[in-house]
Every structure is written in C-alpha cells, then in structure tokens.
Design a protein around this motif. Structure first.
Motif, PDB file in Angstrom:
ATOM      1  N   SER A 101      -4.567  47.083  68.302  1.00  0.00           N
ATOM      2  CA  SER A 101      -5.554  46.370  69.116  1.00  0.00           C
ATOM      3  C   SER A 101      -6.823  46.257  68.293  1.00  0.00           C
ATOM      4  N   GLU A 102      -7.888  45.747  68.892  1.00  0.00           N
ATOM      5  CA  GLU A 102      -9.163  45.667  68.187  1.00  0.00           C
ATOM      6  C   GLU A 102      -9.683  47.057  67.846  1.00  0.00           C
ATOM      7  N   GLN A 103      -9.279  48.057  68.656  1.00  0.00           N
ATOM      8  CA  GLN A 103      -9.797  49.410  68.455  1.00  0.00           C
ATOM      9  C   GLN A 103      -8.813  50.331  67.713  1.00  0.00           C
ATOM     10  N   TRP A 104      -7.523  50.172  67.952  1.00  0.00           N
ATOM     11  CA  TRP A 104      -6.544  51.127  67.451  1.00  0.00           C
ATOM     12  C   TRP A 104      -5.762  50.577  66.256  1.00  0.00           C
ATOM     13  N   SER A 105      -5.534  51.436  65.258  1.00  0.00           N
ATOM     14  CA  SER A 105      -4.704  51.050  64.122  1.00  0.00           C
ATOM     15  C   SER A 105      -4.049  52.294  63.534  1.00  0.00           C
ATOM     16  N   LEU A 106      -2.950  52.076  62.808  1.00  0.00           N
ATOM     17  CA  LEU A 106      -2.223  53.133  62.120  1.00  0.00           C
ATOM     18  C   LEU A 106      -2.093  52.756  60.654  1.00  0.00           C
ATOM     19  N   SER A 107      -2.036  53.751  59.801  1.00  0.00           N
ATOM     20  CA  SER A 107      -1.747  53.490  58.390  1.00  0.00           C
ATOM     21  C   SER A 107      -1.041  54.704  57.803  1.00  0.00           C
ATOM     22  N   SER A 108      -0.229  54.452  56.788  1.00  0.00           N
ATOM     23  CA  SER A 108       0.519  55.535  56.154  1.00  0.00           C
ATOM     24  C   SER A 108       0.869  55.149  54.729  1.00  0.00           C
ATOM     25  N   LYS A 123     -11.774  52.665  66.562  1.00  0.00           N
ATOM     26  CA  LYS A 123     -13.132  52.248  66.223  1.00  0.00           C
ATOM     27  C   LYS A 123     -13.635  51.197  67.189  1.00  0.00           C
ATOM     28  N   ASN A 124     -14.940  51.141  67.307  1.00  0.00           N
ATOM     29  CA  ASN A 124     -15.617  50.002  67.933  1.00  0.00           C
ATOM     30  C   ASN A 124     -16.801  49.658  67.033  1.00  0.00           C
ATOM     31  N   GLN A 125     -17.787  48.961  67.562  1.00  0.00           N
ATOM     32  CA  GLN A 125     -18.858  48.504  66.686  1.00  0.00           C
ATOM     33  C   GLN A 125     -19.734  49.643  66.177  1.00  0.00           C
ATOM     34  N   ARG A 126     -19.706  50.797  66.838  1.00  0.00           N
ATOM     35  CA  ARG A 126     -20.582  51.894  66.423  1.00  0.00           C
ATOM     36  C   ARG A 126     -19.849  53.152  65.991  1.00  0.00           C
ATOM     37  N   ILE A 127     -18.638  53.353  66.480  1.00  0.00           N
ATOM     38  CA  ILE A 127     -17.930  54.604  66.224  1.00  0.00           C
ATOM     39  C   ILE A 127     -16.611  54.313  65.523  1.00  0.00           C
ATOM     40  N   ARG A 128     -16.286  55.160  64.558  1.00  0.00           N
ATOM     41  CA  ARG A 128     -14.985  55.101  63.915  1.00  0.00           C
ATOM     42  C   ARG A 128     -14.448  56.512  63.778  1.00  0.00           C
ATOM     43  N   THR A 129     -13.213  56.717  64.201  1.00  0.00           N
ATOM     44  CA  THR A 129     -12.601  58.036  64.087  1.00  0.00           C
ATOM     45  C   THR A 129     -11.254  57.905  63.389  1.00  0.00           C
ATOM     46  N   ASP A 130     -10.827  58.997  62.749  1.00  0.00           N
ATOM     47  CA  ASP A 130      -9.574  59.004  61.992  1.00  0.00           C
ATOM     48  C   ASP A 130      -8.945  60.390  62.116  1.00  0.00           C
ATOM     49  N   LEU A 131      -7.805  60.451  62.780  1.00  0.00           N
ATOM     50  CA  LEU A 131      -7.007  61.672  62.853  1.00  0.00           C
ATOM     51  C   LEU A 131      -5.844  61.492  61.882  1.00  0.00           C
TER      52      LEU A 131
END
Length: 803
Positions: free
Chosen positions: A666-673, A707-715
């Motif tokens: 989505s605009e907020q959620w993504s995965l990478s590996s 993420k959104n326009q101000r916050i980005r997180t990565d677990l």
C-alpha cells in the motif's frame, strides 16, 4: 512617479513572488521539473518549469493541492502551508525508480535500465534513515555487501568472493586503492565520512574497463555532497547538524556542515567527530567469544588480569575526525570547476584479533600490545567539466588528484621489553581525462585515459620500553619504492531497439613496479624488483526488455590485478607460525566473469530480482610456502617459522546467486528482502582444492517497512549461514581463537540472526529524530572471518537539524 504607485508596484512584486513555489528534492535540494500540481477535481493544473518553479496563483489560499511526479511520492498541501515554508516544497523519491541514473559504469550519467551490470545505489535518504556508524556499516546495511571486521576501527567489504585489494574503492571518481593495499583485510573505507555521502554506487563483478587494476570482484563508488548555487541574487545558506549515540559502545558522534551559494560560486564545509568506547557483545552465544582476561601493564610489568565484564571487549575504542571542504565555480552553463579537500584521521586503535591470540600452551596471551597508529588520509581533488560544442565530444572531464596515506603498526609480545613499530606513507597522484560522445545517433561513446603514480615511504624501529632506547629496525616495505600505471579505455552503448541496449568496452593498462631492497637487516637473494606488465580487459553485455515489465541482462567481462608493492616487497610480516618474505617475480592475475540477471515487475506492486554469476581467476596471487636462501623455515621473533611469499600459484573460481524482493502492499506498507549465496574454491597447481578465504557465508535480510509523510519505521531480520570446519579456508582453520568450536573440537563459524528495529520521525522540515534498536534479543555472534564480536543489544539515538 508617485509614492503610492511605487508602494503598489512593490506590493504587487512581493505578491507575485509569493505565488511562485519551488519544488526540490528532499535530500539533494535540486530542483525538480515536470511536477504536476492540481486541485481535488483537477480543474486547476500547474506544471513546474526547468528550474522546478510553478505559479500558484490559480489556487485558493487554503485550497487542497496535490504535487505528483513519476519519480517521487505524491504530496498533499495547501498554498497557505507552502508560503509559511518559504515558498518551497520538498518531495521524497519513490523507493523504486525505474529511470534511475547512475554514473559508475562509464563515469557519465546513464540510465540504470540500460546497463547489463548489477549495480546498487544507496542515496542520502537511505543513509540518513539507516544512520550507519561508518561507511563500512553503510555498505553492510544494504543487505547486499558482506563486511568483515578485525577490530572496531575497521570494515573490509567482501563482494562475490573477493575482498581487499581485489575490490576497488573510489571517492568522487578518484581511486583510493594504493600501492600497499594488501591481501589481508583493508580498513580504508572507514576514512570516508557517511554524513557527507550523497550517493554510493556498487558495481558487482569486474570493473577493470573503466577502473583498471584491482577491480576484479567489484567497485564501490562514494559520491560526496556538492556545493549548491543560489537560485537568485541572494546568498543561499543551508546545512545540517547531527548527533548520534549508540549504547553498545557508548558512541558519541557530532556532525555539522554548511553550504554557502551565490550565482556562480558555492562552498560546502563539513566536519564530523566520532568517539567510540569499548564494544559490548551480546549475552546469548558461544562462551569462547568472551573476553575473560587481558594484559595490563603496571609499573612496567605486564600482567594477565581478569576481565570483570567478559562481554566488554577491552580494548576496542577509538576516536576519529573527518573534514571536507569543497568549492564550485560555474561561470556559465557549459563549464564547472570543482575543488575539494578531504581529511580523515583516527586515534590509535587496537587490532583486537591479535590481542586475543593465546600462547601455544593456551594459558596466556601472546601480545601485550598490538595496535594501529593513526590512520590518516588526505585528498586534494580538482575536476573541470565542459558540456557540449566539442568536435568529438559532448562532455569533457579533466581530473587531477593528490592523496596522502599514513598507517603504522605497533606490537610488543607479553613481557617483552621491545616494542616494534613500522610506519608507511604513500603519496598518490591521479590524472584523468574522460570524454562523452552522444553525436552518433543511437550510439554513445565514452573514452579516456588515466595515469597513476604512487610513491611509498616505509621505515621501522624498535623501542626498549624499559630504557626508552630507540634503534632502527626492518621496514615493512622497500623504502622509496614506486607503482605507476598508464591506461586508455573506450566504452560504447548502442540502443539497437527501444527495448534492447548493447554495451561493450576495452581497456589497456600498463603497470610498472620499482623497488630496491635494503639488506641492512636481511640478506636478500635479490637487489631489486623491476616489473613491467600490461593487461587488456574487456566487457560485452546487453539489457533487454522482452516485455515492459520484464528485464533480462547478460554480461561477460574480464578483470585484472597487477602486483603492487605489498605483493612484491612485503618484508617479514609476522603471522602465527609463519613469516612472509618478498618475491620480485610476479605477474598480474586475471579474472573471467559471466553473469545473467532477471528482473520482473508485477503490476508495480511486486519486484523480483535474481542474478547468477561465475568468475574464474587465473595466476592468482596467493600466499604460499616459499624457499628463502634455500631454506623453508627460519627463526623469527624467537619462533621457528614457516617461510611464505606471495606467488602466482593458484587458480580460483567463484560462483553464486543473488535474489531480491520488493513488495509495495500500500502507500504505507512495503516488504523487501535480499539473499546472497556464494561458493568459492582455490585450486593449486597439483589439483588440490581448498575453500576460498573471502567467499562469504550465505547471508540475507528481510524488512517490513511502514511510512507516511512524517514517520518511517523498519522491522527487519539479518541472518548469516554456518561455515563448517571443512568449508573454512586453510588460513581460517588456523585461527581457532576467533571461531566457535564444534563437537569434534574444530573451529567453525556458527549461523546467527538478529532482530532489529529502526524509525525516523520528521518533527518538521528542519528536525529529524531517529531511534534504532539493533539485536534486541542480545545475540552473541561473530560475523565470518571477523576478529571482533558483533554488538549485543544496541540502542541508537539520532537527532538532525536541517536548515
């Protein structure tokens, strides 16, 4: 003219300027053209011009407007908010940009989609988010480059089974590799300040066509921030200040930079200071990694003392300072003159893996002291760029650079009164001329030449720690030796069809090595080394889009590494139970590489990437047993030691697979590996095969990003596979003191994983806060071939102020 008319004109002028909004890249601050700006029902539309400016007069003061560009994340705002922000808006680039431009393959801008080589690019946005401690950690954070560490002040990248002097480092187009880059782990990458890096591009596989000797396994290009000119007649002032703290080694880092720009002149000034204390390892893992004791000198006597906190790696802390000054002069649209000065210096820092070496009986430690003196690096760089109007070129680059390197090694055995020091200094000169020609229809031509000259100064001395008496001793390298290279290259890009691009290149390099051996301390069977060798390398590949959402690349290339002063003239560098002696009879080693890559884009939601490669190395320069004056063993440092030397004594082959996944849910959620599998084998002349030392274990990562326009997180999870005893290189099997012990009593490298979290919060356009927790299950692990144990649970706090 009446005063009322003047006031009205001034008000109209101010109001008109207030309607002009500039759209800029959030990291580079460069203008973005062709940004569409529209209201909710798209009844009002504007477009940014070449300077990134659009006229907002058609929009209402509080009307909601959207800014959209193919390469950037969509941004919503109002004219009221934009005027409060100084009539500027900053856009954030999308995670996947299909039209990404890279410079590493030809030294000129090219579309990444047209290049058959595998290249990864790490921009300033990514670097700001991952907050690396050093540039070695920057590479490791990519998940695609494996990094070895012998000590905290280190970081030696491994790419596709190659490392050290078979990989090439460059900063702003100037190679850092010098005449004493060694086959052992090389730490020079930590001299590059991550806070000044605008972009890092890593080429996987040989890059010798453009970069010459050493570029066998890959090329790491670091491009630093450029001064920015003002968009108008007023002085542009911008910059940032950063603070970073990490709990695992009580790190305190301070950084500040400032940009001053006029119409034609600009200046960029940067400074960073790092203070790192002793590193703490994790709680859950092999007990053999613990630092149970260490050597302490009290009243001139060495004592083996118990470490009250065995998880604390005594002594690993050090300090570092980095400074950079750049100037840009741009008199018109055709000419650019860039001047840069770079300086980096560390304090003394221990070589931790040598400090934990046990004595032969296993009851004590061999070394009382073993540390590097300050690692110093200075570069002065001048680059002149001309665009257009040449008869045989559209772009011309002239480059001149001077670099100074200094390093030293200081060691003293336990309860020995003699401390030995060797100190090396290198003066390196680089001259480049590069051309770009786009006048031949669908064919682009890149060509140029390069001259490099290195001068090595080396000396040694012994110090009696009891009497302070200082005496001369053997140097590490032949003092006054030189290494030089002259080369010319041509590289072509042909777009046969809109979906099919061919690239090919050739380079010829000639290398001279001159060294005179001093027989004051050793009776050498030779007087000098005088080598003159040449190498022809080439590449041929294509990038093909059989469908718009499918890319196939195929590339074949060759690389080479000419012997340097470290290969030819290293004098008695002690290893446990062995000594290394000079060998003046060496030839270049050559690599032959083939690779295929596939990338599939599924509805712009899922991107799958895969690559397979095979590299064959012949006449490999390796350390092997050697006869010195007719004997194979000599007494050295009070120990009967095996004689070895660098020789063209082996072949090697490396193959592997690399996989990548990016999923935009989505605009907020993504995965990478990412997942990398590498196998490497060295083959002796008699057919005996052993594991290659620099073939990294299977490694990878998996990220969940919100993420959104101000916050980005990565677990995310990082993981490494096991390297069993039988799969360790012979040189690694002898280092049982840095490995865990298996059920048969043999050293091996266990598998490990860490669970991590990082976040960044943009309090405003000027303030960013980062909060990271690394290894929060507090695993105790040591990455393959590393001397130091990795950090345990580590809380990282960062604060950035941007103006």
């Amino acid at each position: 003219m009446s005063k009322y008319l003047i006031i009205a004109l001034l008000l109209f002028s101010c109001f008109g300027n207030a309607q002009k909004i500039t759209v800029l890249d959030g990291d580079s601050k460069e203008q973005i053209s062709n940004v569409a700006v529209f209201n909710k029902d798209k009844s009002k539309i504007a477009l940014t011009d070449f300077d990134g400016v659009f006229n907002a007069s058609v929009f209402g003061y509080k009307e909601r407007i959207t800014l959209k560009h193919v390469g950037y994340q969509e941004f919503n705002t109002t004219k009221q908010q934009l005027q409060r922000q100084g009539n500027k808006v900053y856009l954030v680039m999308k995670a996947q940009e299909l039209d990404e431009v890279v410079m590493s393959v030809s030294k000129w801008e090219q579309q990444k989609r047209d290049i058959p080589n595998k290249i990864i690019s790490l921009d300033a946005r990514t670097i700001t988010f991952t907050t690396p401690q050093t540039s070695a950690d920057l590479l490791q954070n990519s998940g695609k480059v494996f990094v070895q560490k012998s000590q905290l002040g280190g970081g030696s990248p491994m790419i596709r089974g190659f490392a050290t002097n078979r990989l090439l480092l460059s900063v702003d187009g100037v190679r850092m590799n010098n005449a004493i880059f060694r086959g052992g782990n090389v730490q020079n990458v930590i001299s590059i300040d991550p806070y000044t890096i605008k972009n890092t591009e890593v080429i996987f596989g040989p890059g010798s066509v453009i970069y010459g000797s050493d570029a066998i396994g890959g090329v790491m290009n670091f491009y630093t921030n450029k001064p920015m000119l003002s968009e108008n007649d007023s002085l542009l002032v911008s910059g940032k200040a950063n603070y970073r703290f990490s709990s695992a080694n009580n790190e305190n880092t301070l950084h500040a930079d400032v940009n001053l720009g006029l119409n034609k002149w600009a200046s960029f000034t940067s400074m960073t200071y790092n203070n790192f204390q002793d590193l703490r390892m994790g709680s859950h893992g092999p007990d053999s990694y613990l630092r149970n004791n260490y050597v302490q000198t009290v009243n001139g006597e060495d004592e083996l003392v118990e470490n009250r906190n065995p998880k604390k790696q005594v002594t690993t802390g050090y300090d570092q300072i980095n400074m950079m000054q750049k100037f840009l002069f741009k008199p018109n649209s055709k000419w650019d003159l860039n001047l840069g000065a770079y300086y980096s210096e560390t304090s003394n820092y221990s070589r931790y893996d040598r400090l934990i070496r046990p004595t032969s009986d296993g009851l004590g430690l061999r070394s009382a002291e073993w540390y590097y003196g300050p690692q110093k690096w200075f570069m002065g760089n001048a680059q002149l760029l001309k665009k257009g109007n040449g008869k045989v070129y559209d772009g011309l680059k002239l480059g001149m650079a001077y670099q100074f390197f200094e390093e030293s090694r200081i060691n003293r055995d336990f309860q020995d009164e003699i401390k030995n020091t060797t100190k090396e200094q290198v003066d390196a000169y680089n001259f480049n001329v590069d051309f770009e020609n786009k006048k031949i229809g669908d064919f682009k031509l890149y060509y140029g030449s390069e001259y490099i000259y290195n001068k090595v100064r080396s000396n040694g001395f012994d110090l009696n720690v009891n009497t302070n008496e200082k005496t001369n001793a053997a140097s590490r390298y032949p003092d006054g030796s030189s290494w030089q290279s002259l080369a010319g290259y041509v590289n072509g890009e042909y777009k046969a069809k809109p979906n099919f691009t061919l690239m090919s290149g050739l380079r010829y390099s000639h290398v001279w090595v001159n060294a005179v051996f001093d027989d004051t301390f050793y009776n050498f069977p030779f007087e000098k080394a005088d080598l003159s060798t040449g190498a022809l390398t080439g590449s041929l590949g294509f990038s093909w889009f059989p469908r718009a959402n499918l890319q196939v690349t195929l590339n074949g290339s060759t690389g080479f590494r000419a012997p340097n002063i470290d290969d030819v003239g290293k004098i008695f560098d002690s290893e446990p139970g062995s000594v290394v002696v000079p060998n003046p009879d060496l030839e270049p080693e050559y690599a032959y590489n083939a690779e295929i890559g596939v990338q599939r884009n599924i509805n712009d939601k899922i991107i799958l990437k895969g690559a397979a490669y095979y590299t064959y190395l012949v006449d490999a320069l390796v350390r092997r047993d050697f006869s010195y004056n007719g004997v194979f063993e000599i007494m050295y440092g009070g120990e009967l030691s095996n004689v070895q030397a660098i020789q063209n004594a082996a072949k090697a082959y490396v193959y592997g697979f690399e996989f990548g996944l990016e999923a935009y849910l989505s605009e907020q959620w993504s995965l990478s590996s990412n997942l990398t599998l590498t196998e490497g084998v060295e083959e002796e002349d008699d057919g005996t095969e052993t594991a290659a030392r620099h073939a990294a274990p299977t490694f990878g990562d998996f990220h969940i990003v919100w993420k959104n326009q101000r916050i980005r997180t990565d677990l995310f999870v990082n993981y490494n596979g096991e390297v069993a005893y039988d799969d360790l290189a012979m040189s690694e099997q002898e280092k049982d003191y840095i490995y865990a012990i298996d059920e048969n009593g043999n050293p091996f490298s266990p598998s490990w994983y860490t669970l991590n979290f990082r976040s960044q919060y943009d309090v405003s356009r000027t303030i960013k806060i980062t909060t990271n927790v690394e290894n929060f299950t507090d695993q105790r692990y040591r990455t393959y071939s590393s001397g130091i144990v990795a950090p345990g649970i580590n809380v990282i706090l960062g604060l950035g102020y941007y103006f």
